[in-house]
Structure formats: C-alpha cells, structure tokens
Design a protein around this motif. Structure first.
Motif, mmCIF file in Angstrom:
data_model
loop_
_atom_site.group_PDB
_atom_site.id
_atom_site.type_symbol
_atom_site.label_atom_id
_atom_site.label_comp_id
_atom_site.label_asym_id
_atom_site.label_seq_id
_atom_site.Cartn_x
_atom_site.Cartn_y
_atom_site.Cartn_z
ATOM 1 N N PHE A 1 69.326 66.139 40.132
ATOM 2 C CA PHE A 1 70.689 65.906 40.596
ATOM 3 C C PHE A 1 71.442 64.982 39.643
ATOM 4 N N GLY A 2 70.791 63.884 39.236
ATOM 5 C CA GLY A 2 71.461 62.961 38.330
ATOM 6 C C GLY A 2 71.854 63.623 37.024
ATOM 7 N N LEU A 3 70.911 64.350 36.435
ATOM 8 C CA LEU A 3 71.214 65.035 35.177
ATOM 9 C C LEU A 3 72.230 66.149 35.394
ATOM 10 N N ALA A 4 72.138 66.854 36.515
ATOM 11 C CA ALA A 4 73.064 67.961 36.789
ATOM 12 C C ALA A 4 74.498 67.463 36.896
ATOM 13 N N VAL A 5 74.698 66.332 37.577
ATOM 14 C CA VAL A 5 76.045 65.775 37.703
ATOM 15 C C VAL A 5 76.601 65.419 36.326
ATOM 16 N N ALA A 6 75.770 64.747 35.516
ATOM 17 C CA ALA A 6 76.229 64.348 34.181
ATOM 18 C C ALA A 6 76.508 65.555 33.301
ATOM 19 N N LEU A 7 75.603 66.544 33.329
ATOM 20 C CA LEU A 7 75.810 67.740 32.509
ATOM 21 C C LEU A 7 77.008 68.543 32.998
ATOM 22 N N GLY A 8 77.216 68.563 34.322
ATOM 23 C CA GLY A 8 78.389 69.247 34.871
ATOM 24 C C GLY A 8 79.676 68.607 34.395
ATOM 25 N N ILE A 9 79.703 67.270 34.356
ATOM 26 C CA ILE A 9 80.887 66.565 33.862
ATOM 27 C C ILE A 9 81.079 66.833 32.369
ATOM 28 N N CYS A 10 79.982 66.876 31.612
ATOM 29 C CA CYS A 10 80.088 67.203 30.176
ATOM 30 C C CYS A 10 80.660 68.605 29.981
ATOM 31 N N LEU A 11 80.271 69.533 30.850
ATOM 32 C CA LEU A 11 80.810 70.889 30.758
ATOM 33 C C LEU A 11 82.306 70.898 31.067
ATOM 34 N N VAL A 12 82.728 70.070 32.015
ATOM 35 C CA VAL A 12 84.156 69.944 32.317
ATOM 36 C C VAL A 12 84.902 69.400 31.105
ATOM 37 N N VAL A 13 84.312 68.407 30.437
ATOM 38 C CA VAL A 13 84.930 67.844 29.238
ATOM 39 C C VAL A 13 85.067 68.920 28.157
#
Length: 862
Positions: A100-112
């Motif tokens: 979950f922690g990595l998924a949230v961060a990677l999801g935000i990176c994808l948004v960026v």
C-alpha cells in the motif's frame, strides 16, 4: 555409392569456432543427422537444416575460449518469486503495509508523469505549430524588459508584404458582444480573424467549409456554442445577430461548426468572423495606426531558418513604431513559435495563449519525490521487521552454499517484485482515484495510456530505482547474519539500529512539514477571507452598460430608490477591468495601473483618501488631475506628492489626492502603483452604486427589474461587488483540500514506518516483556519500557522538523500568495499536537499488543 556432401563452408565455420574437445562428438552427431535428413527430406532441405544447426551452435558453451558461468537465471528467479509470494501470503498485514505504501507513492509518481505528458502536449495538435509564429515585442519598464504578446496593428500585413519568406499572416482581435438568436440572448466573446486563421491553426470543422470565413457575412461557431444556441438542430444556414453596441448590430449566416476542441489547448474560439467586420464594430478603427495594438499578429514561414532573415529586418518597424508612440517605445521584436507559446506565455503579458501550470511544474515533482522517499523509508523499516520471521530460512540458505551476495540479491529481487506488484495497485489508484480527484478542480485532463512505451520506460525506471533504494539496506543488513548464530539463537532483533532510526527520523520531519503546511494553508484561507480589500465592497453593486444613453437611463431609474445612497459611472471597475498608463519621468518610464472613473467613484466604493481631495463633479480643471495610491508615492519616493506634475500621453497631470492602498484584483495580485483619472461620461461602461446596510438583496432585485424594463433584449451582467472574487476564494478552498490530502498521505506513510520500527523493537523483546509481566509489571511500566527508546528520536525529529516546517510553510505561502498571513505559533503548535497524537496512537497499538499477549506464550517463543 558416395555420401552426399555437407555444406563445406558451414562445416569449416563450425570447426573454426567449436572447442576442440567438443568438435569430434558434435560434428559426428550433426553428420548422422544430415544423412537421415537427406534420406527423409532430400539433399536441399538437409543442407538447410545443417546450416541452421551450425548457427544454433554459436553459444558460449561451444565457442572456443569462452568458459560460461553456470547460472540458471530462470529457475533462480522463479524460486525468488515463489519465496516472495509465500512470504506475502504468510504475513498479510506486513505485505499490505509494504504494497500500500509503495502503491500510493508510485500512483502519485504516475500522476506527476501524466501531468507532464499533458503539459507538454498543450497546443501540439496544430499541424503548423513549428512554422507559425506570434509577433511579440520588448519594452523597458522602470529598468526591466517586459515582453508583450500584443503588437502594432499594421505589423503582420507589412511583414507579409515586405518579406517573401512570410507565406501567411493573420490578425486576431477579441471583443465582447451580445449574441442573439430567437429568444436566446447572451453576452459572448467574438474573435475577429483574417481568413488564414483556419489555415494556420488546426481546427477541423464538423460541418461547413473552412473557406467560408472569407465571406464577411459568415460566422463559424464552436461545437459548444452550436449546442448552446441550437441544441441538436443543424445550425448551418441559420442567421444569428451580433450586437456590437447600441444601434450597431449585424446578422451573420452560420457557415461552419468546429469539431470539439482537444482538451490540451490554450487557444480556441467561441465565434469566428472575418476581420473586415472590425470596421463596423469599431468605426474609428484604422488598420494603419501604429499607435493601436491588437491582440495578436501571427505569421507563417515556409522554413524556420527564414526567421533569422526576418528578425534582422525588424529595425525598420521599430523606428516606425517609436516615432509615433513614445510611451510604448519598443526595444526589440521577437517571434514565439506556436509550439512553444504555451510555455513562453508565463513570462509574457497580453498573450493569446496562457500558462497556468508554471507553479505545478515546480511543485508536482517535489511532491512525487517526497512521497516516494516516505514510502521507501516505510518499506525499509517494515522489511527489516519482516526478516525476523525468516531467520531460519536465511540460515538454511547459507548452510547449503548461498553466500552473502546471493542472499542480498534474493532480497533485492523480492523487493523489486513487491514494488512491481505495488505498481499495478498504484496504476489502479492513479486511474480511479488520484487523477479524477485532481482533474475535478485543476481542469487538467490526465490519463493513463497503457500503450505508451515512454510511460512504461518511466514506470520501469521508477520501479527499479525504488526497489533498489528501498531494499538495499535491508538486503545488506539481513545478509550479514551468520548461519551458526542464527541456529544458536544468538541473532536478536530489537537492538538499537541507528540507521533505521535515522530513516524514521527523516520520515517524521517530512510528515511534520506536511501537517504544518496543511494547517497553515487552512489558516491562510481564513486570513485571506478576512483581509481588507482596501475599500468597502459590502454595500456596493455594479453592472455593465452599453453606452452613455444606457448609463443615463439606468442611473436615473436607480436613483429613485431610497436604498441607494450614491451612484457613479466609470470606464473601468475594481475587480473587473483596468488599463495601463505610462508616467514619463526624467530618464525613465514608470508603468502604472489606471482607472478612468466618475467624480464620485471613490466615495461610492469607500476608497479612503489619506491626503488631498477627491474629484469635483463637472470640474474642467479635474480633467487634468489624478489621484494616486500609496504604492505609487512609495515607488517614486515622493515626500510631498500633492501638487506634483506628471506627463501621461503627452499631457500634464497634477496629483490632487493620495488614497490608501487597495486591491484591484484578488490577493494573489500584488498591489501596484495605480492612478484614478476623470472619465468622460460618454465613455462610461459601468454603473456602480452604494446602498444602505442590509439593503443589498433588495437593491439587486431592483437593479434587475429596472434592467429588464429598460433593456429587455440585452442580458443583465452585474452583481454584488463582494462576489467579484468568487473564483479566487474557490481556488483557496481547492488548494486547502489538496494540501490536506497530501498531509493525510504523509501521516499515513510515516505511521506505517513508525509501526514497523516499534514492531521490530517489540518482536525482539518478547521474552523480556513476558518476564516483566510475570513479575507484576503493569501498563505504566510496559508503556515506559516501549516508549522510552523513542523519546530521544521523537525529540530530535521534532526539533529539526518544527523549524524546517516553519521555513517550508513560509516559503510555499510566499510563493503562491502575494499577501500570505504572518505565521504564528498557533499553526506550529496545532501541527505539533497532531503529529504527537499520531505517534502516541501508533505506540499505543504495540503497548496493547504486549499487554494482551500471554506471558506463557511469550516465554515459549524461540
């Protein structure tokens, strides 16, 4: 009978590269196979098969001089995958925290990433984006050069006539009009363009013909406007009336409807008509007037290299312009390509394009990196915790021959696999949650393009880097354990680990900053709403009027209402429209904002005079008088401004009054030097009035009633003065929600990291706590024993985090707001209390776990 001959060339090739120890055996097998294939398939086919077999033999194990390392990658990594999968299944809570922690961060990176893809695609759909250029110019304003996107009216036509390299030119001018079709009447903006507009820009028509814009009586609609006025009806051939002003209107035949515009655009139109109609809209318009500027002059060249030739010949036009218009003395002309206009407009005034993403380009990557760092630290701590349950596995691997490097590679590989799984979850979060939420208030059209190879290169790089960064320390830390100590039970988790605590400390500092910024933005919103505008907007209303006659009729009607205390007309209006003027000083030119108003405009809006006097009604002398604000007095360093004489537009003006500083637009716009001048009543475009306290609603209803009676065919356009900044306050609310969401995510990730570190401590001290409980230790003693280890860590983190948060919060507010609130201790204390509450809550979960665990069960733990 002789044997069929094998291909001699391939036979010699094989003998050349094959190891001597293998050649005889392999050559014999290949010859036997050749004979069988000859009898079965024929000579030609057999020879082809032999050639293929020789090529297949070109491998490290056969080529002479090469000693291959025997390393079965596929089986090894398959084993790693199984081990990682089984570990995730056995430890669902730990796995959830990691993923979950990595998924949230990677999801935000994808948004960026999606934001930057959207940003760089803006206006790139135009086929001629690299050959169409906007003419801009630079002028000196108080010692600094400023770029403008407007340009002198004749410039484009003269460039087309003087330079054969210019294949097309186009003038653009936007004007507000009233559009009428049957009973539908709206205020709209029409774009006057030369017929080349649709040739230079790529705006395909859904219906109609592009060339119809050549006819001065035709009009082309956007898809949105066609639906607004005609619904599902085909508008082609219908007539629509354009009202340029009182008694000045024209009927146009609809000759085209544009396709729906792409979302990634900054240039478009609602209504498109031939530029020749500008002569009717503005009867005094002179196309050869170098003192008049239009919204845009665009040129198209056949070859981008030709632009250098044109640039070298611009001195001629600078001389013409500066000889006529001294206030706008041009230093240089420059041409901005359409492909880059969106980005260039961030530093350009009055451009037909605009850049609303400049701040996001700086902020979005920072947000993505911070979230990724938090997730990596979180994973790092959890990974070390989870290794405590795999000690025997590590020991067994080392006993059967695995060295430290292989154990480290195993854990790194597992970590990358976990990160890859988190990526899948992150893509789902980004596509279904983050992007729709961000798009709902930003207007950015973000999407996940699964067939875009660049996206997968980006995500693959992020996964690889994240997997290595977050897993390198756990892999090295875990791989150092010795098998003998593991099986003897000498390896203990829960000992002090300085590096892990440093990582957690950094998490706490970043989390403290996130909470602080969210709190400060919330407090700043309240501050902005309560900030004084510099005048009384509470009891004022306004409306636009078409001309002097309309102003006179409406002002006479409203003056009959007892609730109206004062009325005023103006050409410009606070919060709606202003102009600029240039004060000519010895050796410099000082640009100021200018409002042309009626004599009692300042009194109507409660603009406070600090010195001097107000304008006098119908005073001929006041036509050459100006009232200035504090910022102008300070900017020019005038000790006694009353009576000072300035030259504006070749005329002399005397300062008769100084007002307190006030905001023309929102608080995001710096208060700039501003002057008031008396306007001619025939030029009035606004009527504003002040009403008695508590009478705003009744006055507004009366205004609408009088308007409907006097101008039934013209839609009303006006309202409460206090509502002119609605968009700004909506922006504040959105910004507050955005940073609150980021703070929640930061707190969540930091809490997971803290949970991992405390679990590490408790897991290594199970027997200790069991013995303490057996000897009678209570909740207080156990809580102190667990928490005391983190008192110093928390204290240091907060000592660093509080000043860092103060600096970061102050810097971000000053970057986004022209007048941010002064930061007080209350915001910092609220952030500190919130963070401490989260920390205590996390610690309490482990205290409860220790208290509820049976001492007998704890003593049996190996």
């Amino acid at each position: 009978m002789s044997k069929p001959a094998i291909p001699s060339g391939f036979s010699r090739l094989f003998e050349w590269f094959c190891k001597p120890s293998l050649f005889e055996e392999l050559q014999g097998d290949m010859e036997e196979a050749f004979e069988e294939n000859t009898s079965q398939f024929g000579l030609t086919t057999a020879r082809n098969i032999y050639r293929k077999e020789v090529i297949k033999m070109i491998r490290p194990s056969v080529i002479r001089g090469i000693v291959p390392k025997r390393f079965n990658h596929s089986i090894l990594f398959k084993n790693y995958f199984k081990t990682s999968y089984r570990s995730m299944i056995k430890n669902p809570m730990t796995s959830f925290i990691n993923v979950f922690g990595l998924a949230v961060a990677l999801g935000i990176c994808l948004v960026v990433y999606a934001f930057f893809e959207y940003d760089k695609s803006i206006d790139q759909f135009h086929e001629n984006k690299n050959s169409v250029y906007l003419a801009t110019f630079f002028v000196d304003r108080d010692g600094t050069e400023q770029q403008f996107g407007i340009s002198p009216t004749p410039l484009g036509e003269m460039l087309k006539a003087d330079f054969p390299q210019v294949t097309k030119s186009c003038r653009i001018e936007d004007r507000n009009v009233v559009m009428k079709y049957d009973d539908k009447v709206f205020h709209e903006e029409v774009r006057f363009v030369d017929p080349t507009f649709l040739e230079m820009f790529t705006f395909p028509l859904e219906t109609g013909v592009k060339g119809s814009i050549n006819e001065v009586n035709n009009i082309i609609l956007s898809n949105e406007m066609a639906i607004k006025y005609f619904g599902d009806e085909n508008p082609i051939g219908q007539n629509i009336q354009v009202i340029f002003g009182e008694g000045n209107s024209k009927s146009f035949a609809i000759s085209g409807v544009a396709e729906v515009f792409p979302d990634n655009r900054t240039i478009d139109f609602d209504f498109l008509i031939n530029f020749e109609n500008f002569y009717q809209a503005v009867p005094e318009f002179n196309p050869n007037d170098w003192a008049h500027f239009i919204d845009a002059n665009l040129i198209q060249v056949a070859n981008a290299k030709d632009l250098a030739t044109i640039q070298r010949g611009m001195d001629k036009y600078i001389e013409i312009q500066n000889a006529i218009e001294t206030d706008w003395a041009i230093k240089s002309f420059e041409f901005e390509p359409l492909a880059n206009l969106h980005f260039a407009s961030s530093n350009m005034r009055n451009s037909i394009s605009f850049d609303g993403n400049e701040e996001a380009r700086m902020g979005m990557p920072v947000i993505g990196i911070i979230m990724l760092v938090l997730a990596c630290f979180n994973y790092l701590n959890i990974a070390v915790v989870s290794a405590s349950k795999r000690l025997k596995e590590i020991g067994l691997r080392k006993v059967i021959g695995a060295n430290r490097a292989l154990v480290a590679v195993q854990f790194l590989t597992e970590n990358i696999l976990v990160t890859a799984f988190a990526l899948v979850v992150g893509i789902l979060l980004a596509a279904t949650l983050f992007m729709p939420w961000l798009q709902s208030f930003s207007g950015w059209v973000l999407s996940v393009d699964l067939v875009n190879p660049d996206m997968w290169i980006f995500l693959g790089s992020v996964v690889l880097i994240t997997g290595i960064v977050s897993g390198i320390y756990p892999a090295v830390y875990i791989s150092k354990f010795e098998a003998v100590k593991i099986f003897k039970g000498n390896v203990r988790f829960g000992k002090r680990n300085p590096l892990t605590q440093i990582f957690l400390g950094i998490q706490l500092v970043l989390t403290c900053a996130g909470i602080t910024i969210a709190v400060l933005y919330s407090q700043n919103n309240d501050y902005q709403r309560q900030r004084s505008w510099g005048y009384n907007q509470q009891n004022a209303l306004y409306t636009e009027v078409a001309d002097e006659a309309a102003f006179t009729q409406l002002s006479d009607a409203m003056s009959q209402h007892s609730m109206v205390e004062s009325l005023s007309g103006s050409v410009h209006h606070l919060g709606r429209e202003i102009s600029t003027a240039v004060i000519q000083l010895p050796g410099r030119k000082y640009e100021v904002r200018q409002l042309l108003v009626g004599a009692n405009y300042l009194e109507t809006h409660g603009v406070e005079l600090l010195d001097g006097r107000n304008f006098v009604e119908k005073s001929a002398n006041d036509k050459q008088a100006i009232i200035v604000n504090e910022s102008l007095v300070k900017g020019l360093g005038l000790p006694d401004p009353i009576g000072e004489i300035f030259k504006i537009d070749s005329s002399r003006f005397e300062i008769i009054g100084v007002t307190k500083d006030f905001h023309i637009y929102s608080f995001s716009d710096l208060i700039r030097p501003t002057i008031f001048r008396v306007a001619d009543e025939q030029d009035f475009q606004y009527l504003s009035f002040k009403v008695a306290d508590g009478q705003q609603k009744q006055a507004y209803e009366a205004l609408q009633t009088e308007w409907a009676t006097l101008f039934p065919e013209i839609p009303f356009q006006g309202g409460y003065q206090e509502d002119v900044w609605d968009d700004y306050f909506q922006y504040l609310t959105v910004a507050e929600g955005f940073f609150r969401a980021l703070a929640i995510i930061a707190v969540l990730l930091a809490s997971l990291g803290l949970y991992g570190l405390i679990t590490l401590n408790v897991a290594g001290r199970t027997k200790e706590f069991s013995i303490r409980k057996a000897l009678g230790a209570g909740i207080s003693n156990l809580s102190q024993s667990i928490g005391q280890r983190y008192v110093i860590l928390f204290s240091i983190s907060l000592l660093v985090g509080v000043p860092f948060s103060y600096w970061l919060g102050k810097a971000s507010l000053e970057m986004l707001y022209a007048y941010p609130m002064p930061i007080t201790t209350s915001g910092m204390l609220i952030s500190l209390v919130m963070l401490l509450s989260v920390l205590l809550l996390v610690i309490s979960t482990q205290v409860r776990k220790v208290i509820t665990t049976s001492p007998v069960k704890g003593l049996r733990t190996e």
